[in-house]
Motif scaffolding. Structure first.
Motif, short mmCIF file in Angstrom:
data_model
loop_
_atom_site.label_atom_id
_atom_site.label_comp_id
_atom_site.label_asym_id
_atom_site.label_seq_id
_atom_site.Cartn_x
_atom_site.Cartn_y
_atom_site.Cartn_z
N PRO A 10 0.48 -2.92 0.73
CA PRO A 10 -0.71 -2.07 0.89
C PRO A 10 -1.04 -1.39 -0.44
O PRO A 10 -0.22 -0.66 -0.98
N GLY A 15 -4.75 7.15 -4.74
CA GLY A 15 -3.97 7.50 -5.94
C GLY A 15 -4.43 8.80 -6.56
O GLY A 15 -4.47 8.93 -7.79
N LYS A 27 -3.67 2.60 -9.06
CA LYS A 27 -2.40 3.12 -9.57
C LYS A 27 -1.33 2.03 -9.62
O LYS A 27 -0.39 2.12 -10.39
N GLN A 105 -9.05 -2.96 2.97
CA GLN A 105 -9.12 -1.82 3.89
C GLN A 105 -10.37 -1.07 3.45
O GLN A 105 -10.43 -0.54 2.34
N PRO A 108 -9.80 4.36 3.37
CA PRO A 108 -8.37 4.69 3.31
C PRO A 108 -7.95 5.56 4.49
O PRO A 108 -7.80 6.77 4.37
N LEU A 111 -1.65 4.53 5.82
CA LEU A 111 -0.80 3.36 5.60
C LEU A 111 -0.75 2.46 6.83
O LEU A 111 -0.83 1.23 6.71
N ASP A 133 4.57 1.49 -4.81
CA ASP A 133 4.88 2.65 -5.66
C ASP A 133 6.28 3.20 -5.44
O ASP A 133 6.75 4.01 -6.22
P1 UTP Z 1 0.35 7.28 -0.75
O1 UTP Z 1 0.83 8.18 0.30
O2 UTP Z 1 1.07 7.28 -2.04
O3 UTP Z 1 -1.20 7.61 -0.97
O4 UTP Z 1 0.33 5.81 -0.16
P2 UTP Z 1 -2.20 7.22 -2.13
O5 UTP Z 1 -3.58 7.47 -1.62
O6 UTP Z 1 -1.95 5.83 -2.63
O7 UTP Z 1 -1.85 8.20 -3.32
P3 UTP Z 1 -2.15 9.78 -3.51
O8 UTP Z 1 -1.22 10.51 -2.58
O9 UTP Z 1 -3.60 10.04 -3.24
O10 UTP Z 1 -1.82 10.03 -4.98
C1 UTP Z 1 1.50 5.02 0.02
C2 UTP Z 1 1.11 3.55 -0.02
O11 UTP Z 1 0.19 3.24 1.02
C3 UTP Z 1 -1.01 2.70 0.50
C4 UTP Z 1 -1.05 3.15 -0.95
O12 UTP Z 1 -1.83 2.26 -1.72
C5 UTP Z 1 0.42 3.16 -1.32
O13 UTP Z 1 0.87 1.86 -1.66
N1 UTP Z 1 -2.14 3.21 1.32
C6 UTP Z 1 -2.18 4.51 1.67
C7 UTP Z 1 -3.13 2.32 1.71
O14 UTP Z 1 -3.10 1.11 1.37
N2 UTP Z 1 -4.15 2.80 2.46
C8 UTP Z 1 -4.24 4.10 2.85
O15 UTP Z 1 -5.19 4.46 3.56
C9 UTP Z 1 -3.21 4.98 2.44
#
Ligand code: UTP
Length: 294
Positions: A10, A15, A27, A105, A108, A111, A133
């Motif tokens: 995902p 980010g 990211k 997706q 957002p 996850l 990450d």
């Molecule tokens: P994070 O909780 O790190 O969120 O997602 P984020 O949006 O990537 O980063 P911040 O918190 O805003 O800095 C954990 C993983 O889930 C994916 C992210 O890409 C990351 O790999 N993710 C998260 C999605 O694919 N979709 C989402 O709606 C949320």
């Protein structure tokens, strides 16, 4: 028992913790020394024998698709300049034609929702879920260690690690009962519990082997922590019907979604490289001396 052939990555998150770096660039393309974070996750999956990589992307993420494609012009230029080592590196990293799939997706929503977006591409078979990450430095790789557990226990397998008790409220936390070989049977899961409600200090750390029935659970999952559709909430409901095993893997995790984790990963991976370690060590020493030491 069905073999684990597919991995879902995902990569649709916003980010926000890395803004402005992630305004136009995902990211997952930030680099650890000279390899993007997403490439390291794919390296781990390939080492574990995964044959098909499924990326759940979002806006501004087309560059990830380009990264896993052939770059004819660049390769031609390298060929003309006799840069054989660079060419070999690009060739080694390139997935075989048809080994990657990309879906989007559109919003957002969390996850869990990102994983659900991959349901048609995964189909009716167990799969690996890798959060890029959460970078795990391990030999053999964390996913390989998990597949070894899956091949003896079946069911669902989650990688876990212990953190100081004061940090448990930031993570998904598990409770365990019996131990079988390297695996611990999970009997509880809680998303971001307060310290006094956490069943243990074992946290879920970004690698999962899941049975396809998880998709039906996500489908009717209401939003949880942060208003997002959480994978842990869907797993909690599946836990009543299927076995879940935890593996306390051998390795070190760097949370590259966090600035300090990302910087620490760069230093650790740099120090792991024999071509860089001596000069990097010297540079770190100089920086520490100039900034007042440790
Ligand atoms: P994070 O909780 O790190 O969120 O997602 P984020 O949006 O990537 O980063 P911040 O918190 O805003 O800095 C954990 C993983 O889930 C994916 C992210 O890409 C990351 O790999 N993710 C998260 C999605 O694919 N979709 C989402 O709606 C949320």
């Amino acid at each position: 028992m069905r073999r684990i052939r597919k991995a879902v990555f995902p990569v649709a998150g916003l980010g926000t913790r890395f803004l402005p770096a992630t305004k136009a660039m995902p990211k997952e393309m930030l680099t650890i020394v000279d390899r993007p974070v997403i490439q390291l996750a794919v390296d781990e999956a390939r080492e574990a024998g995964i044959e098909h990589m499924i990326f759940v992307t979002g806006r501004n993420k087309a560059i990830i698709e380009d990264h896993f494609d052939k770059q004819y012009e660049l390769e031609e230029t390298l060929r003309k300049r006799g840069k054989k080592a660079d060419l070999a590196l690009l060739e080694r990293d390139l997935p075989m034609a048809g080994q990657t799939s990309f879906t989007r997706q559109q919003e957002p929503l969390g996850l869990g929702h990102a994983v659900w977006c991959a349901r048609e591409l995964v189909g009716d078979e167990p799969f690996a879920l890798v959060l890029p990450d959460m970078l795990i430095h391990a030999q053999p790789g964390c996913l390989r260690q998990m597949i070894d557990v899956y091949e003896t226990q079946g069911g669902n397998v989650i990688a876990v690690e212990q953190v100081p008790w004061e940090h448990v409220s930031r993570y998904g936390v598990i409770g365990v009962s019996e131990t079988k070989g390297k695996a611990m049977r999970i009997d509880r899961m809680v998303e971001k519990p307060p310290r006094d409600k956490a069943p243990s200090n074992f946290i879920i750390s970004g690698r999962y082997i899941l049975q396809p029935q998880i998709f039906a659970k996500i489908e009717n999952q209401s939003p949880g922590a942060g208003g997002e559709i959480q994978i842990t909430d869907a797993m909690i409901r599946l836990l009543g019907e299927q076995d879940f095993w935890a593996l306390k893997f051998d390795g070190t995790t760097y949370d590259c979604g966090d600035k300090v984790g990302f910087l620490a990963a760069n230093i650790a991976y740099g120090l792991d490289r024999s071509d860089l370690a001596p000069t990097l060590r010297q540079a770190l020493k100089t920086i520490l001396e100039k900034t007042g030491g440790l």
